[in-house]
Design a protein around this motif. Sequence first.
Motif, short mmCIF file in Angstrom:
data_model
loop_
_atom_site.label_atom_id
_atom_site.label_comp_id
_atom_site.label_asym_id
_atom_site.label_seq_id
_atom_site.Cartn_x
_atom_site.Cartn_y
_atom_site.Cartn_z
N GLY A 292 47.08 35.74 34.48
CA GLY A 292 47.57 35.95 35.83
C GLY A 292 47.09 34.81 36.70
O GLY A 292 46.91 33.68 36.24
N GLU A 293 46.85 35.09 37.98
CA GLU A 293 46.40 34.06 38.91
C GLU A 293 45.05 34.47 39.48
O GLU A 293 44.88 35.59 39.97
CB GLU A 293 47.40 33.88 40.05
CG GLU A 293 47.11 32.68 40.92
CD GLU A 293 48.18 32.44 41.97
OE1 GLU A 293 48.06 31.46 42.72
OE2 GLU A 293 49.13 33.25 42.03
N ALA A 294 44.07 33.55 39.42
CA ALA A 294 42.73 33.88 39.88
C ALA A 294 41.99 32.62 40.28
O ALA A 294 42.28 31.51 39.80
CB ALA A 294 41.94 34.63 38.81
N LEU A 295 41.02 32.78 41.17
CA LEU A 295 40.08 31.73 41.54
C LEU A 295 38.68 32.27 41.29
O LEU A 295 38.23 33.20 41.96
CB LEU A 295 40.24 31.35 43.02
CG LEU A 295 39.26 30.31 43.56
CD1 LEU A 295 39.42 28.98 42.81
CD2 LEU A 295 39.44 30.12 45.06
N LEU A 296 38.00 31.71 40.31
CA LEU A 296 36.68 32.19 39.90
C LEU A 296 35.65 31.09 40.21
O LEU A 296 35.55 30.12 39.46
CB LEU A 296 36.67 32.56 38.42
CG LEU A 296 37.79 33.48 37.91
CD1 LEU A 296 37.59 33.79 36.43
CD2 LEU A 296 37.86 34.76 38.73
N VAL A 304 39.86 38.25 32.90
CA VAL A 304 40.64 38.77 34.03
C VAL A 304 42.09 38.95 33.60
O VAL A 304 42.73 38.00 33.12
CB VAL A 304 40.58 37.82 35.25
CG1 VAL A 304 41.45 38.35 36.38
CG2 VAL A 304 39.15 37.64 35.71
N TYR A 305 42.58 40.16 33.75
CA TYR A 305 44.01 40.44 33.54
C TYR A 305 44.56 40.97 34.86
O TYR A 305 44.20 42.06 35.31
CB TYR A 305 44.22 41.48 32.44
CG TYR A 305 45.67 41.89 32.29
CD1 TYR A 305 46.53 41.15 31.47
CD2 TYR A 305 46.18 42.98 32.97
CE1 TYR A 305 47.87 41.50 31.35
CE2 TYR A 305 47.52 43.34 32.85
CZ TYR A 305 48.35 42.60 32.04
OH TYR A 305 49.68 42.94 31.93
N SER A 306 45.43 40.17 35.49
CA SER A 306 45.99 40.58 36.78
C SER A 306 47.30 39.83 37.01
O SER A 306 47.37 38.88 37.80
CB SER A 306 45.00 40.29 37.91
OG SER A 306 45.48 40.82 39.14
N PRO A 307 48.37 40.24 36.33
CA PRO A 307 49.63 39.49 36.42
C PRO A 307 50.33 39.58 37.77
O PRO A 307 51.14 38.70 38.10
CB PRO A 307 50.48 40.12 35.31
CG PRO A 307 49.94 41.50 35.17
CD PRO A 307 48.47 41.38 35.42
#
Length: 355
Positions: A292-296, A304-307
């Motif tokens: 998905g899309e993330a800023l870590l 992280v699974y967040s489509p």
Amino acid sequence: MYSVIMAGGVGKRFWPRSRKDRPKQLLNILNDQSMLRVTFDRLHNISDYHEIFIITNQVQAAAIREEIPELPEENLLIEPFGKNTAPAIALSTINILALDEDAVMGVFPADHLIMKEDVFYTDFQKAIEALQDKNCLVTFGIKPTRPATGYGYIQYDTKKPLVEEKVYKVKTFAEKPNYNTAQRFLQSGDFLWNSGIFVWKADTILRQMKAHMPELYDSAMTIRDALGTEDYYQIVEREWKTLRSESVDYGVMEKSGNVYVVRGEFFWSDLGSWTSVYELADKDDQENVVRGEALLLESTGNYVYSPDRFVATVGLDNMVIINTEDVTMVVERSKAEEVKKLVASLGKKEMREYL
């Protein structure tokens, strides 16, 4: 060669992605195909479409038909409700014997990962050779690479291989051990991980059930007599209510004296938790896996699974974050096995809409 895919599990450790009507085996866990589709395509190299059976429950049946439309309608076997692997295998066996009294059948979990498939097919042929040499039950063990506590183990006789140092007589089965015991298993050199894959002649497993699980055998014979009649489903449901929930490992394999194991050389994982998925997935420079899309920021070792929603973290390490349409779950990666406790709590708290 008949192949039976066991596809009735719920996959509680993969909540909240895995739900009752869309369980783990129907999810695209590692790539763009479901675990069931990958398993079905693999077995099509062993069996024709009409020789592959999938056994599941009423809740998942429609989704499986949609996922595998080429499966003949009569090859989707439906349990009234889950009763572990022994009853499911018994039901599959009598349906296969009705087609072919000399049938050889393999039993495969729907949601396990197998790589090095060329090696898998070679090992599978060794199992068939063992059946031709001895009228036995054959299971597949995987050489352990670490002292895993999440797998059952198989101890085998290393001195007398049946087929080219590949198939061995089983000494005993061991339940999931604690860490110290798993270390001893690994050091001994004569223990394998139990893969839950089996091969046998259909009439052989039925005779073994008669010897070691007579109540199940009697119910299977009652159901067999109803095959093709309008009372079939009613009789299956009636008999199912009387059966104990029991695995074929405990009910038959541990009690039979005629069990052999193929020492598998292919890569295998039961993908038992989000931690397993993290370990197998490609990682970025910070050892994070993002679907998905993330800023870590200043965050390492996360899955992280967040489509559908953006995720941002600061200073977060070794966590699993799962975002679905209606649930957000966060758990330490080391405790990912305990997600099943969340599922149990949801049932107790009457929050079943999230199951």
